[in-house]
Design an enzyme around this catalytic site. Structure first.
Site, mmCIF file in Angstrom:
data_model
loop_
_atom_site.group_PDB
_atom_site.id
_atom_site.type_symbol
_atom_site.label_atom_id
_atom_site.label_comp_id
_atom_site.label_asym_id
_atom_site.label_seq_id
_atom_site.Cartn_x
_atom_site.Cartn_y
_atom_site.Cartn_z
ATOM 1 C CG ASP A 105 -1.880 -1.122 1.279
ATOM 2 O OD1 ASP A 105 -2.193 -1.664 0.199
ATOM 3 O OD2 ASP A 105 -2.327 -1.474 2.375
HETATM 4 N N1 URA Z 1 -1.289 -5.959 3.802
HETATM 5 C C1 URA Z 1 -1.785 -4.699 3.809
HETATM 6 O O1 URA Z 1 -2.815 -4.439 4.395
HETATM 7 N N2 URA Z 1 -1.091 -3.765 3.150
HETATM 8 C C2 URA Z 1 0.082 -3.982 2.520
HETATM 9 O O2 URA Z 1 0.671 -3.065 1.960
HETATM 10 C C3 URA Z 1 0.571 -5.292 2.521
HETATM 11 C C4 URA Z 1 -0.131 -6.276 3.167
#
Ligand code: URA
Length: 253
Positions: A105
């Site tokens: 993310d």
């Molecule tokens: N899980 C999440 O919620 N975000 C990420 O970036 C990776 C795994």
């Protein structure tokens, strides 16, 4: 497969097509010990020995990079408005065809693999490959034994269920880190798994993919080439299924 000398040199990060053409014209490039005069000539990267200023070019068919992704950049190849992880690559490591293998993310930090090897990325991300990813999270409330057991049997959130995952805690200078190991890569997975048990992720960092750890020496936004042994280590992480569930740290803090 034979290819043009200028294309080969550019693909090995020795400069743009224009720059490597000038390099060839300057007489700095040899093919099997003989000066190459024509940048458009064909060479076989697997069979011919190419050197620049006497230095042999170690042929890299694919590029494998480790990045310590900073917060605030997208795990994408391009975006019209926002900065992507590819925008952070130094020019000498940039190559056409590179992409982030697996997404983090925008606000997630840590280990990100960037490559132009589609087959490796596919193998790494396929759930059946059992390549576990380890995340360190800061959570709103402390992890409980009930959370650990819930993660262990698999939680559901928003109509989607997640495969069993290992959850434990580790002490950090800033407090207690929640450590989560998952092998799927569903959208916002770790955040949603914590939501499923009534908790919330405040910050998230990926530390490990398979047997490959994030290099602690890499600053946020830093990137480096991976050694061959490191690439292979992605696939030799310890098998999660074989490890016992340890709740001792909660019973005897
Ligand atoms: N899980 C999440 O919620 N975000 C990420 O970036 C990776 C795994």
């Amino acid at each position: 497969m034979p290819e043009r000398l200028d294309k080969f040199l550019a693909s090995q990060n020795l400069g743009s097509r224009k720059e490597v053409t000038l390099l060839v014209r300057s007489g700095a490039v040899t093919v099997n010990g003989l000066a190459a005069a024509d940048a458009a000539r064909k060479i076989d990267p697997e069979a011919d020995q190419i050197a620049v200023n006497g230095q042999i070019v170690q042929y890299r068919k694919y590029l494998y990079l480790m990045m310590n992704k900073p917060a605030g950049v997208l795990s994408a190849t391009e975006d019209r408005r926002e900065k992507t992880v590819l925008d952070l690559l130094p020019p000498e490591l940039y190559r056409r065809g590179l992409f982030p293998a697996g997404r983090l993310d925008k606000d997630t930090t840590g280990l990100l693999l960037i490559t132009d090897d589609g087959e490796l990325a596919h193998r790494m991300l396929a759930p059946k490959s059992h390549v576990y990813k380890l995340y360190e999270a800061q959570t709103l409330r402390p992890v409980t034994e009930a959370d650990i057991l819930a993660f262990r049997s698999g939680v559901s959130q928003g109509g989607q269920s997640f495969a069993p995952a290992r959850l434990w805690t580790e002490k950090r200078t800033w407090g207690e880190a929640a450590m989560v190991e998952i092998r799927e890569g569903k959208f916002h997975q770790v955040k949603r798994m914590f939501q499923a048990v009534g908790n919330q992720v405040l910050s998230l960092k990926r530390l490990k993919i398979g047997g490959l750890w994030l290099d602690q020496a890499l600053p946020a936004g830093g990137v480096r080439l991976l050694e061959e042994a490191e690439i292979l280590s992605i696939f030799d992480g310890e098998l999660y299924e074989n490890r016992p569930l340890n709740l001792d740290f909660i019973k005897n803090p």
